[in-house]
Design an enzyme around this catalytic site. Structure first.
Site, mmCIF file in Angstrom:
data_model
loop_
_atom_site.group_PDB
_atom_site.id
_atom_site.type_symbol
_atom_site.label_atom_id
_atom_site.label_comp_id
_atom_site.label_asym_id
_atom_site.label_seq_id
_atom_site.Cartn_x
_atom_site.Cartn_y
_atom_site.Cartn_z
ATOM 1 N NE ARG A 65 -3.217 2.664 2.420
ATOM 2 C CZ ARG A 65 -3.255 3.159 3.607
ATOM 3 N NH1 ARG A 65 -2.005 3.533 4.585
ATOM 4 N NH2 ARG A 65 -3.994 4.775 3.153
ATOM 5 C CG HIS A 69 -1.033 5.827 -0.172
ATOM 6 N ND1 HIS A 69 -1.579 6.347 0.601
ATOM 7 C CD2 HIS A 69 -1.868 4.957 -0.952
ATOM 8 C CE1 HIS A 69 -3.271 5.644 0.499
ATOM 9 N NE2 HIS A 69 -3.155 4.369 0.248
ATOM 10 C CG ASN A 97 -1.194 8.802 1.925
ATOM 11 O OD1 ASN A 97 -1.284 7.818 2.125
ATOM 12 N ND2 ASN A 97 -0.256 9.673 1.381
ATOM 13 C CG HIS A 196 -7.688 -3.835 -0.307
ATOM 14 N ND1 HIS A 196 -8.873 -2.751 -1.580
ATOM 15 C CD2 HIS A 196 -6.966 -2.828 -0.510
ATOM 16 C CE1 HIS A 196 -8.415 -1.724 -1.072
ATOM 17 N NE2 HIS A 196 -7.085 -1.750 -0.683
#
Length: 355
Positions: A65, A69, A97, A196
């Site tokens: 992740r 990001h 975040n 996910h």
């Protein structure tokens, strides 16, 4: 290191179903970029991540992740790792975040060991990208030879983080637009959403789905009713919203195809996930079905899309720099003791964005 290279080599020798496997869309990136200048890089990163994963099985998902990001904000340049300074407004405080990023300290651990082995050679951007690939292997997912040669940014962009990172309530159209803005297509969207299949999310980001979807006072109709009740038990309506729920209720710490099977059974945790299968007439439905039917097909396309994402707007050549400490540009990091600087992160944070 030899055993790790064997695993990676075996797993990366595949044919991608939805497109050719691009080792790099940037000719300056090369899986063997540090072959002579830092030959122990892979083994150093692998050993750190393996040790961390044994005590914190959620960490591999958090590393992937973190990589996502980073790449969605001015490219894969380690800008997400930069802390606030007098001249830098950290992306870590952007809405998707704040109080949720995990793994910054793990990247710092790897960087510290790498600096001792080969000073001023390996960028934080490459360490983060490599760590994502290793995290996949450590959780039962595929491995691949990660193209390397990125350099680190000299700044961050919090506004762009707020703008570019998809949210947990995004519609399919908004998800497609967010990915298209990064040069990623619909197959990439579905494949990368497969991250996910492990990790957790806070109840805060699904409460509307459980109790007041679109201000109707009713739950999201795309949720399986049995699963809905399970989630309500874990996420009470008047609770704090800080309880954590597994993305995948069956294999929560394994990278596998169960995410797509869950979507077929109306058990996608986030609205943005379920949109991939429950949006009427969507072209993503057939892709979800293909991945749900074959873990090999999913893995092949996950490799393809992870490499493609890892090549977004990379800095190479003389652009940017090779940071000595991942949380600060070199002008600042030269004033700090590399061994004692800790990253500013919440170790209890969880996934907020759609991926």
């Amino acid at each position: 290191m030899n055993s790790f290279r064997v695993i990676v080599t075996a797993l990366c020798c595949v044919v991608v179903v939805f497109g050719g496997l691009p080792f790099s869309s940037n000719a300056q990136l090369d899986p063997y970029f540090y072959g002579k200048t830092c030959p122990k890089l892979h083994s150093i990163a692998f050993k750190v991540l393996r040790k961390v994963a044994k005590t914190d099985p959620r960490m591999p998902a958090s590393i992937i992740r973190l990589h996502f990001h980073d790449c969605f904000v001015q490219g894969c340049d380690a800008s997400v790792l930069l802390n606030n300074t007098a001249t830098i407004v950290s992306e870590q405080d952007a809405f998707p975040n704040i109080n949720s990023l995990r793994g910054l300290d793990v990247i710092n651990q790897i960087k510290t060991k790498v600096e001792k082995a080969c000073p001023n050679r390996v960028s934080c951007a490459d360490i983060l990208t490599l760590a994502s690939g290793i995290s996949s292997v450590l959780t039962g997912g595929p491995g691949w030879e990660v193209p390397l040669g990125r350099r680190d940014s000299l700044t961050a962009n919090q506004s762009l983080a707020n703008q570019n990172l998809p949210g947990p309530n995004f519609s399919l159209d908004r998800l497609k637009s967010a990915f298209a803005a990064q040069g990623l297509n619909t197959v990439d969207l579905v494949a990368l959403s497969g991250a996910h299949t492990f990790g957790r999310a806070r109840c805060l980001f699904i409460l509307d789905r459980l109790y007041n979807f679109n201000n109707t006072g009713k739950p999201d109709p795309t949720l399986d009713t049995t699963y809905l009740q399970q989630l309500r038990n874990q996420c009470p309506q008047n609770g704090t919203g800080n309880n954590r729920v597994n993305f995948d209720p069956t294999t929560p710490d394994t990278l596998d195809k169960n995410f797509y099977n869950n979507l077929q059974g109306k058990k996608g945790l986030l609205q943005s996930d379920q949109e991939l299968f429950s949006t009427p007439g969507a072209d993503t439905i057939s892709i979800v079905n293909s991945f749900a039917n074959s873990q090999n097909v999913f893995f092949q396309n996950f490799i393809n899309s992870m490499i493609k994402m890892g090549n977004i707007d990379v800095l190479t050549g003389k652009k940017g720099e090779i940071r000595k400490q991942c949380n600060f540009i070199n002008k600042k990091s030269s004033e700090l003791d590399l061994g004692i600087v800790a990253s500013a992160e919440s170790m209890e944070g969880d996934m907020v964005s759609s991926i």
